[in-house]
Write a protein that holds these residues in place. Structure first.
Motif, mmCIF file in Angstrom:
data_model
loop_
_atom_site.group_PDB
_atom_site.id
_atom_site.type_symbol
_atom_site.label_atom_id
_atom_site.label_comp_id
_atom_site.label_asym_id
_atom_site.label_seq_id
_atom_site.Cartn_x
_atom_site.Cartn_y
_atom_site.Cartn_z
ATOM 1 N N ALA A 88 -5.785 -7.346 0.833
ATOM 2 C CA ALA A 88 -4.762 -6.618 1.594
ATOM 3 C C ALA A 88 -3.595 -6.195 0.702
ATOM 4 C CB ALA A 88 -4.266 -7.486 2.749
ATOM 5 N N ASN A 89 -3.361 -6.930 -0.378
ATOM 6 C CA ASN A 89 -2.274 -6.581 -1.295
ATOM 7 C C ASN A 89 -2.563 -5.307 -2.084
ATOM 8 O OD1 ASN A 89 -0.781 -8.871 -0.563
ATOM 9 N ND2 ASN A 89 -1.790 -10.145 -2.099
ATOM 10 N N LEU A 90 -3.811 -4.808 -2.029
ATOM 11 C CA LEU A 90 -4.168 -3.591 -2.760
ATOM 12 C C LEU A 90 -3.763 -2.320 -2.027
ATOM 13 C CD1 LEU A 90 -7.774 -4.565 -3.966
ATOM 14 C CD2 LEU A 90 -5.699 -4.482 -5.353
ATOM 15 N N VAL A 91 -3.423 -2.434 -0.743
ATOM 16 C CA VAL A 91 -3.041 -1.242 0.021
ATOM 17 C C VAL A 91 -1.819 -0.582 -0.628
ATOM 18 C CG1 VAL A 91 -2.198 -0.392 2.246
ATOM 19 C CG2 VAL A 91 -3.987 -2.148 2.169
ATOM 20 N N GLY A 92 -1.934 0.724 -0.884
ATOM 21 C CA GLY A 92 -0.853 1.474 -1.516
ATOM 22 C C GLY A 92 -0.960 1.550 -3.024
ATOM 23 N N GLN A 93 -1.891 0.813 -3.616
ATOM 24 C CA GLN A 93 -2.033 0.840 -5.072
ATOM 25 C C GLN A 93 -3.103 1.844 -5.498
ATOM 26 O OE1 GLN A 93 -2.659 -3.399 -5.987
ATOM 27 N NE2 GLN A 93 -0.668 -3.357 -7.013
ATOM 28 N N VAL A 114 -5.412 3.250 -2.380
ATOM 29 C CA VAL A 114 -6.008 2.477 -1.284
ATOM 30 C C VAL A 114 -5.193 2.708 -0.019
ATOM 31 C CG1 VAL A 114 -6.657 0.182 -0.471
ATOM 32 C CG2 VAL A 114 -6.846 0.741 -2.903
ATOM 33 N N GLN A 115 -5.861 3.251 1.005
ATOM 34 C CA GLN A 115 -5.186 3.498 2.279
ATOM 35 C C GLN A 115 -5.351 2.343 3.249
ATOM 36 O OE1 GLN A 115 -6.708 7.356 3.595
ATOM 37 N NE2 GLN A 115 -4.787 8.297 2.950
ATOM 38 N N SER A 116 -6.514 1.716 3.220
ATOM 39 C CA SER A 116 -6.761 0.613 4.145
ATOM 40 C C SER A 116 -7.864 -0.280 3.601
ATOM 41 C CB SER A 116 -7.152 1.142 5.536
ATOM 42 O OG SER A 116 -8.371 1.869 5.467
ATOM 43 N N ILE A 117 -7.995 -1.439 4.220
ATOM 44 C CA ILE A 117 -9.040 -2.407 3.878
ATOM 45 C C ILE A 117 -9.861 -2.679 5.131
ATOM 46 C CG2 ILE A 117 -9.574 -4.683 2.956
ATOM 47 C CD1 ILE A 117 -8.150 -3.007 0.931
ATOM 48 N N SER A 118 -11.172 -2.491 5.037
ATOM 49 C CA SER A 118 -12.062 -2.786 6.162
ATOM 50 C C SER A 118 -12.717 -4.143 5.938
ATOM 51 C CB SER A 118 -13.138 -1.700 6.294
ATOM 52 O OG SER A 118 -14.085 -2.054 7.285
ATOM 53 N N LEU A 119 -12.716 -4.972 7.008
ATOM 54 C CA LEU A 119 -13.318 -6.306 6.932
ATOM 55 C C LEU A 119 -14.519 -6.440 7.849
ATOM 56 C CD1 LEU A 119 -9.993 -8.369 7.044
ATOM 57 C CD2 LEU A 119 -11.252 -7.636 5.020
ATOM 58 N N GLN A 120 -15.013 -5.330 8.388
ATOM 59 C CA GLN A 120 -16.080 -5.381 9.378
ATOM 60 C C GLN A 120 -17.397 -5.887 8.803
ATOM 61 O OE1 GLN A 120 -16.337 -1.501 11.171
ATOM 62 N NE2 GLN A 120 -14.380 -1.699 12.243
#
Length: 238
Positions: free
Chosen positions: A97-102, A201-207
């Motif tokens: 989740a910390n990768l969002v925006g990088q 990175v715009q979002s992280i999917s955990l599905q």
């Protein structure tokens, strides 16, 4: 007369053994395996329905108790391992989740062009040294807008940038483009190429159970395909 009583008792014990054995078999069939509860039921049923003329040997009884103890310990270890695995997945999700925006580089062939004239970075990895590379840029409609001679490159990762222009020198509109790299060795043999894409990175999917990165250029890849992480873009105030 005594013999008759023993035979009658043995017959009753046999009938009782058959009934209890059926109950244990039913309990086992409802379980995916021989768990500690089912094992204990089986052991108790065996003791209750043993032949009074041939009782269970002490050595066999101790051996079965040892098996039960080992089974209980193994199941306890499995439970603790499951807990550790769940904690590990939670930690991995938090770190992802910390990768969002990088800005990151992952395995992929898409690049995002903002249409402002800024270059679109891309990359590829060669399995061996290439004497010649050809880079083709295709828009979202499948039309080739640019073909470039990439020249020679050593084995490993190569990072380049497309200036966003067509073969005619016209700046292309904002959108997602696909960059394809073909490479050949000095003797003309093809060289294996792995495409790399760079984006934010715009979002992280955990599905899927594994964190999947969703980039602004349309690329998506599991976090295991992450190749490079850049710092978050900085903004200046006026």
């Amino acid at each position: 007369m005594a013999i008759t009583n023993v035979n009658s008792s043995t017959t009753q014990q046999t009938a009782s053994s058959s009934s209890n054995s059926a109950d244990v078999a039913s309990a086992l069939s409802n379980d995916s395996g021989l768990g500690e509860n089912a094992f204990l039921q089986l052991l108790v049923a065996q003791m209750k329905n043993q032949d009074p003329l041939q009782p269970m040997d002490n050595t066999d009884f101790v051996a079965q108790l040892a098996q039960f103890s080992n089974l209980e310990q193994v199941m306890g270890i499995n439970s603790r391992l499951d807990t550790l695995a769940a904690q590990g997945r939670g930690l991995q999700n938090t770190q992802a989740a910390n990768l969002v925006g990088q800005v990151v580089t992952i395995n992929g062939a898409n690049v995002s062009l903002d249409g402002s004239g800024a270059a679109a970075p891309y990359g590829f990895s060669l399995a061996a040294a290439a004497a010649d590379t050809t880079i083709t840029v295709t828009n979202s409609s499948g039309t080739v807008v640019r073909t470039m001679d990439g020249g020679a490159h050593p084995a490993g990762i190569t990072k380049l940038a497309w200036d966003g222009k067509s073969d005619a020198g016209v700046l292309q509109p904002a959108g997602t483009y696909t960059i394809t790299v073909a490479a050949t060795s000095s003797n003309g043999a093809p060289v294996a190429v792995t495409q790399n894409g760079t984006g934010t990175v715009q979002s992280i999917s955990l599905q899927s159970g594994t964190p999947t990165l969703q980039l602004d250029n349309g690329l998506s890849a599991p976090v295991s395909d992450l190749l490079d992480i850049q710092s978050k873009p900085t903004t200046t105030s006026k």
